[in-house]
Design a protein around this motif. Structure first.
Motif, PDB file in Angstrom:
ATOM      1  N   ASP A 192     -19.011   4.563 -12.982  1.00  0.00           N
ATOM      2  CA  ASP A 192     -19.053   5.052 -11.596  1.00  0.00           C
ATOM      3  C   ASP A 192     -20.497   4.999 -11.093  1.00  0.00           C
ATOM      4  OD1 ASP A 192     -18.280   6.226  -9.176  1.00  0.00           O
ATOM      5  OD2 ASP A 192     -18.553   8.265  -9.951  1.00  0.00           O
ATOM      6  N   THR A 196     -19.325   8.345  -6.975  1.00  0.00           N
ATOM      7  CA  THR A 196     -18.289   8.794  -6.042  1.00  0.00           C
ATOM      8  C   THR A 196     -17.363   9.840  -6.648  1.00  0.00           C
ATOM      9  OG1 THR A 196     -16.877   6.956  -6.734  1.00  0.00           O
ATOM     10  CG2 THR A 196     -18.314   6.592  -4.831  1.00  0.00           C
ATOM     11  N   LEU A 243      -8.479  10.712  -8.957  1.00  0.00           N
ATOM     12  CA  LEU A 243      -7.811   9.809  -9.887  1.00  0.00           C
ATOM     13  C   LEU A 243      -6.965  10.609 -10.871  1.00  0.00           C
ATOM     14  CD1 LEU A 243     -10.762   7.389 -10.728  1.00  0.00           C
ATOM     15  CD2 LEU A 243      -9.242   7.392  -8.739  1.00  0.00           C
ATOM     16  N   ASN A 269      -3.901   6.497  -7.233  1.00  0.00           N
ATOM     17  CA  ASN A 269      -5.104   5.742  -6.865  1.00  0.00           C
ATOM     18  C   ASN A 269      -5.433   4.729  -7.968  1.00  0.00           C
ATOM     19  OD1 ASN A 269      -5.489   7.123  -4.402  1.00  0.00           O
ATOM     20  ND2 ASN A 269      -6.562   8.779  -5.447  1.00  0.00           N
ATOM     21  N   ARG A 271      -5.848   1.517  -8.056  1.00  0.00           N
ATOM     22  CA  ARG A 271      -6.870   0.473  -7.865  1.00  0.00           C
ATOM     23  C   ARG A 271      -8.246   0.975  -8.313  1.00  0.00           C
ATOM     24  NH1 ARG A 271      -5.082  -3.794  -4.724  1.00  0.00           N
ATOM     25  NH2 ARG A 271      -3.142  -3.411  -3.558  1.00  0.00           N
ATOM     26  N   ASP A 272      -8.555   2.225  -7.971  1.00  0.00           N
ATOM     27  CA  ASP A 272      -9.837   2.794  -8.389  1.00  0.00           C
ATOM     28  C   ASP A 272      -9.903   2.931  -9.906  1.00  0.00           C
ATOM     29  OD1 ASP A 272     -10.664   3.009  -5.740  1.00  0.00           O
ATOM     30  OD2 ASP A 272      -9.780   5.003  -5.518  1.00  0.00           O
ATOM     31  N   GLU A 275     -10.573  -0.402 -11.422  1.00  0.00           N
ATOM     32  CA  GLU A 275     -11.967  -0.784 -11.224  1.00  0.00           C
ATOM     33  C   GLU A 275     -12.870  -0.072 -12.238  1.00  0.00           C
ATOM     34  OE1 GLU A 275     -15.246  -2.730  -9.898  1.00  0.00           O
ATOM     35  OE2 GLU A 275     -13.126  -3.165  -9.523  1.00  0.00           O
ATOM     36  N   LEU A 276     -12.581   1.198 -12.514  1.00  0.00           N
ATOM     37  CA  LEU A 276     -13.347   1.915 -13.529  1.00  0.00           C
ATOM     38  C   LEU A 276     -13.154   1.268 -14.896  1.00  0.00           C
ATOM     39  CD1 LEU A 276     -12.738   5.677 -12.610  1.00  0.00           C
ATOM     40  CD2 LEU A 276     -14.753   4.290 -12.142  1.00  0.00           C
ATOM     41  N   LYS A 306      -0.453   3.562  -3.450  1.00  0.00           N
ATOM     42  CA  LYS A 306      -1.461   4.326  -4.182  1.00  0.00           C
ATOM     43  C   LYS A 306      -0.988   4.848  -5.531  1.00  0.00           C
ATOM     44  CE  LYS A 306      -4.326   5.881  -0.299  1.00  0.00           C
ATOM     45  NZ  LYS A 306      -4.979   7.061   0.343  1.00  0.00           N
TER      46      LYS A 306
END
Length: 335
Positions: A192, A196, A243, A269, A271-272, A275-276, A306
């Motif tokens: 991160d 965020t 998340l 969530n 997608r987040d 990405e992590l 989501k």
């Protein structure tokens, strides 16, 4: 009155004799155990052993304890360690760890500090000391890799295990809860970098049952760790800011530690989260893009962009999303 007094005196002498015999037997047993480990090539040392608690307790206090198993590369050092038991119930043991200790693995050394780490263990009253149930708790636990100033901290940790009585001796129900876990700053900065997410994972817990190839008893330390054969994950949950991940499923584990079965993951969530996983290296970059395309399609079919239920299959040493292999399956072996 004289007869009553005589009975009381005899009972007191008998109980006192029982305590001294028990204390001597316990000390001899500890010495024999350390001698046996050294004969097998272990490092197994302590500076002093003090047995107290007369007349109702057996309280064993070790100072400067060091254990290292050459077969696994695992080692542990502590300035003191205590095993406490009632003399009339010696199979119920309280273990107390110091505020600072060192654990070494073949890959890394970790320094652990805590305000209060202890465990309650109920063992079968036999020489094998088979575990019936146990609860370990730790307050304000900090784990720091040696040479690294970025600790992982947990405000409160609870790990519980109970043998399932209706099944084989090697079947255990496990529970884990970590309150207010703060990951290391190094790891958090990697996954991160924009900061965020909050510092704290507010929820991290798991409820599962595991069937092992043998019971957890003294041989688990002396010889080899029991290995999982079947894992039923009732629920594992982690929440980090907005998340959220939940997982449930069941897998069988072969002798090499390779799982076969299915686990469903519910991701909010997602997608987040993906990405992590990409940033941390948990999902390789060459896998992340096609995986995102597939999950996007699933979310459209589910009608919720989501939150997503992701069915994962474990087969042939791989993790599969439908017909697509997305990663190598983890090896579930205990060192």
């Amino acid at each position: 009155m004289r007869a009553l007094l005589g009975i009381i005196i005899l009972a007191s002498l008998g109980w006192g004799g029982y305590w001294f015999i028990g204390a001597g037997t316990a000390k001899s047993g500890f010495d024999a155990w350390f001698d046996a480990r050294r004969a097998e090539g272990w490092v197994a040392e302590y500076a002093d052993l003090d047995l107290r608690g007369f007349p109702n307790r057996f309280d064993a206090s070790f100072t400067d304890v060091a254990l290292a198993d050459p077969g696994t590369g695992l080692a542990w050092e502590a300035p003191f360690f205590q095993l406490l038991a009632l003399s009339y119930k010696p199979n119920h043991v309280i273990a107390v760890w110091p505020s600072e200790q060192l654990i070494a693995t073949p890959l890394e050394k970790y320094r652990l500090t805590s305000d209060d780490m202890r465990a309650s263990l109920v063992l079968e009253p036999s020489t094998g000391l088979t575990l019936d149930r146990a609860t370990l708790t730790a307050q304000h636990l900090t784990v720091v890799p040696e040479g690294n100033n970025a600790p992982l901290t947990v405000d409160g940790l609870t790990l519980a295990a109970e043998r399932v009585p209706a099944d084989a001796d090697a079947h255990y129900h496990l529970g884990l809860r970590a309150d207010d876990l703060v990951p290391s700053a190094t790891w958090a900065a990697r996954v991160d970098p924009n900061g965020t997410l909050p510092d704290i994972l507010t929820v991290l817990h798991a409820d599962l049952t595991i069937r092992f190839d043998k019971p957890w008893d003294r041989s688990a330390i002396e010889a080899a760790r029991p290995q999982p054969q079947q894992i039923r994950l009732r629920l594992a949950e982690a929440t980090w800011g907005q998340l959220s991940l939940q997982a449930a499923g069941e897998v069988a584990v072969d002798a090499a530690g390779v799982p076969t079965g299915a686990v469903t993951i519910k991701a909010r969530n997602w997608r987040d989260i993906l990405e992590l996983a990409r940033r941390s290296g948990a999902v390789p970059a060459q896998v992340a893009d096609p995986l995102e395309d597939g999950l996007t399609l699933l979310s459209r079919l589910a009608g919720n962009p989501k939150t997503l239920d992701i069915p994962l299959e474990f087969a042939k040493g791989r993790v599969w999303l439908g017909p697509v292999p997305i990663a190598k399956a983890p090896v579930l072996r205990l060192r």
